[in-house]
Scaffold this motif. Structure first.
Motif, mmCIF file in Angstrom:
data_model
loop_
_atom_site.group_PDB
_atom_site.id
_atom_site.type_symbol
_atom_site.label_atom_id
_atom_site.label_comp_id
_atom_site.label_asym_id
_atom_site.label_seq_id
_atom_site.Cartn_x
_atom_site.Cartn_y
_atom_site.Cartn_z
ATOM 1 N N ASP A 56 0.797 -1.229 0.000
ATOM 2 C CA ASP A 56 0.000 0.000 0.000
ATOM 3 C C ASP A 56 0.830 1.280 0.000
ATOM 4 N N PHE A 57 2.122 1.180 0.287
ATOM 5 C CA PHE A 57 2.958 2.380 0.345
ATOM 6 C C PHE A 57 4.061 2.363 -0.721
ATOM 7 N N PHE A 58 3.908 1.514 -1.737
ATOM 8 C CA PHE A 58 5.009 1.327 -2.695
ATOM 9 C C PHE A 58 5.295 2.589 -3.505
ATOM 10 N N GLU A 59 4.322 3.499 -3.611
ATOM 11 C CA GLU A 59 4.541 4.733 -4.371
ATOM 12 C C GLU A 59 5.070 5.876 -3.496
ATOM 13 N N ARG A 60 5.302 5.586 -2.232
ATOM 14 C CA ARG A 60 5.758 6.635 -1.313
ATOM 15 C C ARG A 60 7.191 6.364 -0.857
ATOM 16 N N GLU A 61 7.829 7.394 -0.294
ATOM 17 C CA GLU A 61 9.216 7.293 0.141
ATOM 18 C C GLU A 61 9.292 6.908 1.622
ATOM 19 N N MET A 62 9.940 5.810 1.932
ATOM 20 C CA MET A 62 10.196 5.467 3.325
ATOM 21 C C MET A 62 11.457 6.225 3.770
ATOM 22 N N ASN A 63 11.295 7.133 4.749
ATOM 23 C CA ASN A 63 12.409 7.990 5.171
ATOM 24 C C ASN A 63 13.158 7.471 6.389
ATOM 25 N N SER A 64 12.507 6.687 7.234
ATOM 26 C CA SER A 64 13.204 6.113 8.389
ATOM 27 C C SER A 64 12.461 4.874 8.856
ATOM 28 N N ILE A 65 13.197 3.996 9.494
ATOM 29 C CA ILE A 65 12.596 2.798 10.078
ATOM 30 C C ILE A 65 13.216 2.601 11.454
ATOM 31 N N TYR A 66 12.358 2.324 12.432
ATOM 32 C CA TYR A 66 12.795 2.226 13.825
ATOM 33 C C TYR A 66 12.234 0.942 14.412
ATOM 34 N N ILE A 67 13.104 0.079 14.893
ATOM 35 C CA ILE A 67 12.670 -1.150 15.569
ATOM 36 C C ILE A 67 12.908 -0.959 17.060
ATOM 37 N N GLY A 68 11.805 -0.921 17.814
ATOM 38 C CA GLY A 68 11.891 -0.675 19.247
ATOM 39 C C GLY A 68 11.140 -1.726 20.034
ATOM 40 N N GLY A 69 10.792 -1.393 21.267
ATOM 41 C CA GLY A 69 10.128 -2.405 22.076
ATOM 42 C C GLY A 69 9.578 -1.873 23.372
ATOM 43 N N GLY A 70 9.649 -2.683 24.459
ATOM 44 C CA GLY A 70 10.389 -3.901 24.529
ATOM 45 C C GLY A 70 11.886 -3.771 24.230
ATOM 46 N N THR A 71 12.469 -4.911 23.970
ATOM 47 C CA THR A 71 13.893 -5.001 23.651
ATOM 48 C C THR A 71 14.065 -5.875 22.417
ATOM 49 N N PRO A 72 14.292 -5.268 21.231
ATOM 50 C CA PRO A 72 14.416 -6.061 19.999
ATOM 51 C C PRO A 72 15.474 -7.155 20.072
ATOM 52 N N THR A 73 16.552 -6.911 20.814
ATOM 53 C CA THR A 73 17.622 -7.908 20.863
ATOM 54 C C THR A 73 17.343 -9.046 21.845
ATOM 55 N N THR A 74 16.112 -9.141 22.343
ATOM 56 C CA THR A 74 15.727 -10.390 23.021
ATOM 57 C C THR A 74 15.521 -11.489 21.983
ATOM 58 N N LEU A 75 15.331 -11.108 20.723
ATOM 59 C CA LEU A 75 15.247 -12.102 19.659
ATOM 60 C C LEU A 75 16.604 -12.768 19.484
ATOM 61 N N GLU A 76 16.585 -14.042 19.141
ATOM 62 C CA GLU A 76 17.814 -14.771 18.874
ATOM 63 C C GLU A 76 18.397 -14.316 17.528
ATOM 64 N N PRO A 77 19.691 -14.548 17.287
ATOM 65 C CA PRO A 77 20.296 -14.114 16.024
ATOM 66 C C PRO A 77 19.525 -14.591 14.790
ATOM 67 N N ASN A 78 19.089 -15.850 14.781
ATOM 68 C CA ASN A 78 18.354 -16.360 13.614
ATOM 69 C C ASN A 78 17.000 -15.682 13.467
ATOM 70 N N GLU A 79 16.380 -15.298 14.597
ATOM 71 C CA GLU A 79 15.091 -14.593 14.540
ATOM 72 C C GLU A 79 15.281 -13.173 14.023
ATOM 73 N N LEU A 80 16.352 -12.515 14.466
ATOM 74 C CA LEU A 80 16.673 -11.193 13.918
ATOM 75 C C LEU A 80 16.939 -11.295 12.415
ATOM 76 N N GLU A 81 17.634 -12.346 12.015
ATOM 77 C CA GLU A 81 17.925 -12.572 10.594
ATOM 78 C C GLU A 81 16.630 -12.700 9.796
ATOM 79 N N ILE A 82 15.678 -13.457 10.319
ATOM 80 C CA ILE A 82 14.388 -13.640 9.641
ATOM 81 C C ILE A 82 13.681 -12.289 9.477
ATOM 82 N N LEU A 83 13.652 -11.495 10.541
ATOM 83 C CA LEU A 83 12.946 -10.215 10.509
ATOM 84 C C LEU A 83 13.641 -9.214 9.589
ATOM 85 N N LEU A 84 14.944 -9.025 9.778
ATOM 86 C CA LEU A 84 15.648 -7.992 9.028
ATOM 87 C C LEU A 84 15.764 -8.342 7.541
#
Length: 510
Positions: free
Chosen positions: A239-267
């Protein structure tokens, strides 16, 4: 005169605000609470019947718990509309009035707050650093007027209209100029930013009110949570493919509670689905040092994360133990230097002033240690006691805990980070902040947190994904509408299609 020390009043102390109609009660309530932090203000509006409903038939027999009574009367008489305010404390009775043009609501609100502020100042023999400003975005006032006033005129306007002290005026002007320059470079009309919430933490801190769940109890549900996030990411990509994404922020909580492989899947999914052509900043709030490992940092680096946070909140071990952080000062340093060795050149560190039993010297020592680490940005938060925090829910357990913050401590933190070349770039306030202060972000030039400014100044759409997150749509002319995802993780997963439908409605055609 009344002490600003909460201990000067009994623990059941209350303030009564009587108004002869429903009008500006929230503004007066928040101002009273700014002078008397953490003392409830009961509002009785509507005249005689409201007094009766409150059970107060004889003002001379009011409960001993009422430490202050404020009476406000609105009287309308054509061109001579007036507001009368009376404050009663012990044997002291102060009165004043002002003519108000009720056709201009903003001007009316300012005059009424100035009227009450003047009386409260006389009654308590103190002023507030921010004067009558009780909102969360004081800098926005200065920023909106920069193009129509020079700095001297703006200083006079702020002083006459809101009564902040000179230091807060200068701080507002400095941030407003810096923030405006950066925000003006952003595509506000066709751009957007993305927030992704990871609502898991190693433990819940004493002061925390964010949506967070202990990762130990939610490990098994993480894969399903990531699958739900993928669906929301698909929606953004579509729905936003015609618009410019200017920033992305992953917060929480604590994002690094995810395991390395889970972070890999998300990122990897984010990189696959979203267009980073116009992205100026990719932040992951690594946060808790006890959740940071080399493997996780390597995943963040692999997928082009440009800014991370390593958040100690304090460098005092006794405080970390008290607030339930369950990590050591050494772990903070280890995580920071590990990130530096892996090539991260924009590291933020969060600190909280006003933590339980911390003194001026404790905060100073934390700042001394920060100087040695040399982060690119530091955010100084004033502790705000939130309704859903353990510090509030279990407040009887913490009755003897000292919460200290004042202008001297905040000035000291600013002086220390300035030695690193960091300058203030964004500011916001919250209810029930220790010392009635503020939160300030400091950064080196070019290392400012762009998402932080965008979320505060409300000039661009924020598309928020994940449990407990809140989207914000900014319409032309400044009107803002929001929609929220449910907070509970299992509910979010089960109702993910509904969460996406809410966004489709919010961001649909006008």
């Amino acid at each position: 005169m009344m002490s600003e020390n909460m201990a000067a009043y009994n623990k059941n102390a209350r303030i009564s605000l009587y108004i002869n109609e429903h009008n500006f009660e929230y503004d007066m309530q928040t101002l009273l609470m700014a002078f008397f932090p953490n003392i409830p203000v009961d509002i009785y509006a509507g005249g005689g019947s409201a007094y009766e409903r409150a059970g107060i038939k004889d003002s001379k027999k009011e409960e001993a718990n009422i430490i202050l009574r404020a009476d406000v009367k609105f009287l309308y008489d054509g061109e001579d509309d007036n507001v009368f305010v009376t404050l009663i404390k012990d044997e002291s009775v102060l009165k004043d009035s002002a003519k108000v043009d009720f056709s201009d609501r903003k001007d009316s609100k300012n005059k009424i707050k100035l009227l009450m502020y003047g009386l409260l100042t006389k009654l308590t023999d103190k002023t507030l650093p921010w004067g009558t400003l009780t909102g969360i975005r004081p800098v926005k006032i200065a920023e909106n007027l920069i193009d129509t006033m020079d700095d001297d005129a703006l200083r006079n306007y702020l002083k006459e209209t809101y009564r902040p002290d000179d230091k807060k005026i200068e701080l507002s002007l400095l941030i407003a100029h810096r923030e405006k320059k950066i925000i003006d470079s952003i595509n506000k009309k066709n751009g957007y930013s993305v927030y992704i919430g990871i609502p898991f933490c190693p433990t819940t801190c004493l002061y925390c009110s964010f949506t967070s769940y202990p990762i130990s109890a939610y490990k098994k549900i993480v894969p399903a949570y990531l699958d739900a996030l993928k669906k929301e990411i698909d929606y953004v990509a579509s729905d936003f493919f015609e618009r410019e994404m200017n920033s992305i922020y992953i917060g929480g909580g604590t994002p690094t509670t995810l395991e390395p492989n889970e972070l890999e899947i998300l990122l990897s999914y984010i990189r696959q689905k979203l267009d980073f052509t116009y992205c100026k900043e990719f932040t992951v709030e690594a946060g808790r040092p006890d959740s940071i490992t080399k493997e996780k940092l390597m995943v963040l680096k692999k997928y082009g994360v440009t800014r991370i946070s390593v958040n100690p909140q304090t460098m005092q071990q006794k405080t970390l133990d008290l607030i339930g952080r369950r990590h050591t000062v050494s772990q903070v340093k280890d995580a920071f230097y590990m990130a530096r060795e892996l090539g991260f050149d924009n590291i933020n560190m969060d600190f909280i002033v006003g933590l339980p039993n911390e003194t001026y010297e404790d905060v100073k020592d934390s700042m001394e240690q920060v100087l040695l680490m040399k982060p690119e940005s530091v955010t100084i938060h004033s502790l705000a006691i939130k309704r859903t925090s353990r510090l509030n829910i279990n407040k009887k357990e913490y009755e003897d805990v000292m919460l200290k913050n004042n202008e001297a401590i905040m000035d000291m933190t600013g002086d220390y980070v300035s030695k690193l070349g960091l300058k203030p770039y964004y500011l916001y306030r919250q209810k029930n902040m220790a010392g009635n202060m503020e939160n300030v972000g400091y950064a080196l030039p070019g290392k400012e947190g762009i998402y932080n400014m965008l979320i505060m100044e409300e000039v661009q759409d924020i598309v928020a994904l994940g449990a407990g997150s809140a989207c914000k749509r900014v319409f032309e002319g400044g009107r803002i509408e929001r929609c929220e995802n449910v907070k509970e993780v299992a509910q979010y997963i089960d109702r993910i299609d509904e969460m996406i439908d809410r966004k489709k409605v919010l961001y649909g055609e006008d």
